[in-house]
Design a protein around this motif. Structure first.
Motif, PDB file in Angstrom:
ATOM      1  N   ALA A  86       0.834  -1.205   0.000  1.00 17.88           N
ATOM      2  CA  ALA A  86       0.000   0.000   0.000  1.00 17.88           C
ATOM      3  C   ALA A  86       0.867   1.253   0.000  1.00 17.88           C
ATOM      4  CB  ALA A  86      -0.934  -0.008   1.212  1.00 17.88           C
ATOM      5  N   VAL A  87       1.938   1.219   0.778  1.00 18.72           N
ATOM      6  CA  VAL A  87       2.855   2.363   0.814  1.00 18.72           C
ATOM      7  C   VAL A  87       3.537   2.530  -0.547  1.00 18.72           C
ATOM      8  CG1 VAL A  87       4.981   3.244   1.844  1.00 18.72           C
ATOM      9  CG2 VAL A  87       3.182   2.300   3.303  1.00 18.72           C
ATOM     10  N   GLU A  88       3.955   1.448  -1.151  1.00 22.00           N
ATOM     11  CA  GLU A  88       4.549   1.514  -2.495  1.00 22.00           C
ATOM     12  C   GLU A  88       3.595   2.179  -3.484  1.00 22.00           C
ATOM     13  OE1 GLU A  88       5.944  -2.144  -4.132  1.00 22.00           O
ATOM     14  OE2 GLU A  88       7.088  -2.676  -2.330  1.00 22.00           O
ATOM     15  N   ASN A  89       2.299   1.943  -3.290  1.00 20.13           N
ATOM     16  CA  ASN A  89       1.298   2.473  -4.213  1.00 20.13           C
ATOM     17  C   ASN A  89       0.820   3.871  -3.859  1.00 20.13           C
ATOM     18  OD1 ASN A  89       1.314   0.224  -5.895  1.00 20.13           O
ATOM     19  ND2 ASN A  89      -0.249  -0.844  -4.694  1.00 20.13           N
ATOM     20  N   GLY A  90       1.356   4.439  -2.754  1.00 19.86           N
ATOM     21  CA  GLY A  90       1.036   5.827  -2.452  1.00 19.86           C
ATOM     22  C   GLY A  90       0.389   6.108  -1.119  1.00 19.86           C
ATOM     23  N   ALA A  91       0.216   5.083  -0.275  1.00 23.51           N
ATOM     24  CA  ALA A  91      -0.394   5.315   1.043  1.00 23.51           C
ATOM     25  C   ALA A  91       0.606   5.966   1.985  1.00 23.51           C
ATOM     26  CB  ALA A  91      -0.897   4.009   1.639  1.00 23.51           C
ATOM     27  N   ALA A  92       0.145   6.942   2.729  1.00 30.62           N
ATOM     28  CA  ALA A  92       0.961   7.602   3.754  1.00 30.62           C
ATOM     29  C   ALA A  92       0.572   7.153   5.150  1.00 30.62           C
ATOM     30  CB  ALA A  92       0.813   9.117   3.652  1.00 30.62           C
ATOM     31  N   GLU A  93      -0.563   6.441   5.246  1.00 36.48           N
ATOM     32  CA  GLU A  93      -1.047   5.977   6.536  1.00 36.48           C
ATOM     33  C   GLU A  93      -1.622   4.571   6.372  1.00 36.48           C
ATOM     34  OE1 GLU A  93      -3.708   8.831   8.295  1.00 36.48           O
ATOM     35  OE2 GLU A  93      -2.082  10.278   8.536  1.00 36.48           O
ATOM     36  N   ILE A  94      -1.461   3.751   7.397  1.00 36.53           N
ATOM     37  CA  ILE A  94      -1.970   2.391   7.412  1.00 36.53           C
ATOM     38  C   ILE A  94      -2.873   2.210   8.621  1.00 36.53           C
ATOM     39  CG2 ILE A  94      -1.358  -0.057   7.626  1.00 36.53           C
ATOM     40  CD1 ILE A  94      -0.538   1.157   4.933  1.00 36.53           C
ATOM     41  N   ASP A  95      -4.091   1.744   8.398  1.00 26.67           N
ATOM     42  CA  ASP A  95      -5.030   1.433   9.475  1.00 26.67           C
ATOM     43  C   ASP A  95      -5.152  -0.087   9.542  1.00 26.67           C
ATOM     44  OD1 ASP A  95      -5.363   4.203   9.068  1.00 26.67           O
ATOM     45  OD2 ASP A  95      -7.458   4.130   9.708  1.00 26.67           O
ATOM     46  N   THR A  96      -4.500  -0.704  10.509  1.00 27.83           N
ATOM     47  CA  THR A  96      -4.461  -2.160  10.610  1.00 27.83           C
ATOM     48  C   THR A  96      -5.357  -2.655  11.736  1.00 27.83           C
ATOM     49  OG1 THR A  96      -2.991  -4.085  10.843  1.00 27.83           O
ATOM     50  CG2 THR A  96      -2.401  -2.123  12.100  1.00 27.83           C
ATOM     51  N   VAL A  97      -6.055  -3.747  11.485  1.00 28.02           N
ATOM     52  CA  VAL A  97      -6.927  -4.337  12.505  1.00 28.02           C
ATOM     53  C   VAL A  97      -6.117  -5.339  13.318  1.00 28.02           C
ATOM     54  CG1 VAL A  97      -9.106  -5.523  12.951  1.00 28.02           C
ATOM     55  CG2 VAL A  97      -8.841  -4.155  10.863  1.00 28.02           C
ATOM     56  N   LEU A  98      -6.081  -5.126  14.625  1.00 24.52           N
ATOM     57  CA  LEU A  98      -5.337  -6.067  15.471  1.00 24.52           C
ATOM     58  C   LEU A  98      -6.065  -7.416  15.494  1.00 24.52           C
ATOM     59  CD1 LEU A  98      -7.032  -6.390  18.322  1.00 24.52           C
ATOM     60  CD2 LEU A  98      -5.778  -4.368  18.979  1.00 24.52           C
ATOM     61  N   PRO A  99      -5.383  -8.494  15.882  1.00 24.52           N
ATOM     62  CA  PRO A  99      -6.019  -9.817  15.947  1.00 24.52           C
ATOM     63  C   PRO A  99      -6.936  -9.912  17.161  1.00 24.52           C
ATOM     64  CG  PRO A  99      -3.720  -9.981  16.610  1.00 24.52           C
ATOM     65  CD  PRO A  99      -3.929  -8.567  16.151  1.00 24.52           C
ATOM     66  N   ILE A 100      -8.206  -9.659  16.928  1.00 27.01           N
ATOM     67  CA  ILE A 100      -9.169  -9.496  18.016  1.00 27.01           C
ATOM     68  C   ILE A 100      -9.287 -10.762  18.862  1.00 27.01           C
ATOM     69  CG2 ILE A 100     -11.578  -8.920  18.544  1.00 27.01           C
ATOM     70  CD1 ILE A 100     -11.552  -7.600  15.629  1.00 27.01           C
ATOM     71  N   GLY A 101      -9.353 -11.920  18.196  1.00 30.07           N
ATOM     72  CA  GLY A 101      -9.494 -13.168  18.936  1.00 30.07           C
ATOM     73  C   GLY A 101      -8.338 -13.410  19.884  1.00 30.07           C
TER      74      GLY A 101
END
Length: 227
Positions: A86-101
């Motif tokens: 995503a960063v390679e494609n132009g993202a400056a921010e990443i919103d990642t979902v933690l492993p809830i379980g």
């Protein structure tokens, strides 16, 4: 009550489109609205990062990409790879979902490691927000998620995906703000659909708002959308 102009509130907004049926045309519209209203960023699935980045060339609007979305149950290595691409494609921010379980099971080392792998994959290139999906968690688990996120090097904690049970609440934003240091941001997302709610979240300590209702918010109107 906080007095903020529409222009000031716009700078809190990650203008969001994460629906599974989102089209390229809809992403272009999202970007046009973000540029017109000077939102902080657009938040899209990684498939559309390159499209959004191209559409926003020459503007100050950033591109944020979700990772491991919406379940948080992808392999950590896969999340890290998705974030890097995503960063390679132009993202400056990443919103990642933690492993809830894993968090619910109390596997704190595994949760910390999962977040850290994403952080390390984009270190120096993008900021990372950790989506906790607060609707599944009790207060103790929310506080733990905040601490683990900061320990892993994340830059923000975030309430919800908008696809889980419940969304952002003032109480959760306050709890999250209390459980991270001043250098960590708090993003309220899920159900922020009008100006009154947006202001309430900011007053509670939110430094960013994730919403598909950004236009309605800055115009002071109500939006019936779900995110």
């Amino acid at each position: 009550m906080t007095t903020l102009s529409a222009k000031e509130i716009a700078k809190y907004i990650d203008h969001t489109l994460l629906k599974p049926d989102a089209s390229t045309a809809a992403i272009h519209k999202l970007c046009e609205e973000a540029a017109e209203h000077h939102f902080y960023s657009v938040c899209v699935n990684s498939q559309f990062v390159a499209v959004a980045a191209k559409a926003l060339e020459g503007t100050e609007v950033k591109v944020a990409a979700v990772v491991g979305f919406p379940l948080g149950a992808s392999l950590s290595e896969v999340k890290a790879f998705e974030a890097a691409k995503a960063v390679e494609n132009g993202a400056a921010e990443i919103d990642t979902v933690l492993p809830i379980g894993l968090l619910l099971e109390g596997q704190h080392d595994a949760v910390r490691s999962d977040i850290k792998q994403v952080v390390d994959a984009v270190k120096g290139k993008a900021i990372v927000k950790v989506i906790m999906e607060t609707g599944f968690l009790n207060d103790e688990q929310k506080a733990a998620a905040c601490r683990l996120s900061e320990e892993a090097g994340a830059h923000f904690v975030k309430t919800s995906t908008g696809f889980g049970p419940g969304g952002a609440t003032v109480e959760d934003v306050r709890l999250m703000r209390h459980n991270v240091s001043d250098t960590i941001g708090v993003k309220a997302s899920g159900g922020v659909r009008d100006l009154q709610t947006a202001v309430a979240m900011i007053e509670a300590g939110a430094t960013r708002l994730g919403t598909s209702s950004g236009v309605a918010i800055v115009n002071g109107t109500q939006d019936a959308s779900t995110y």
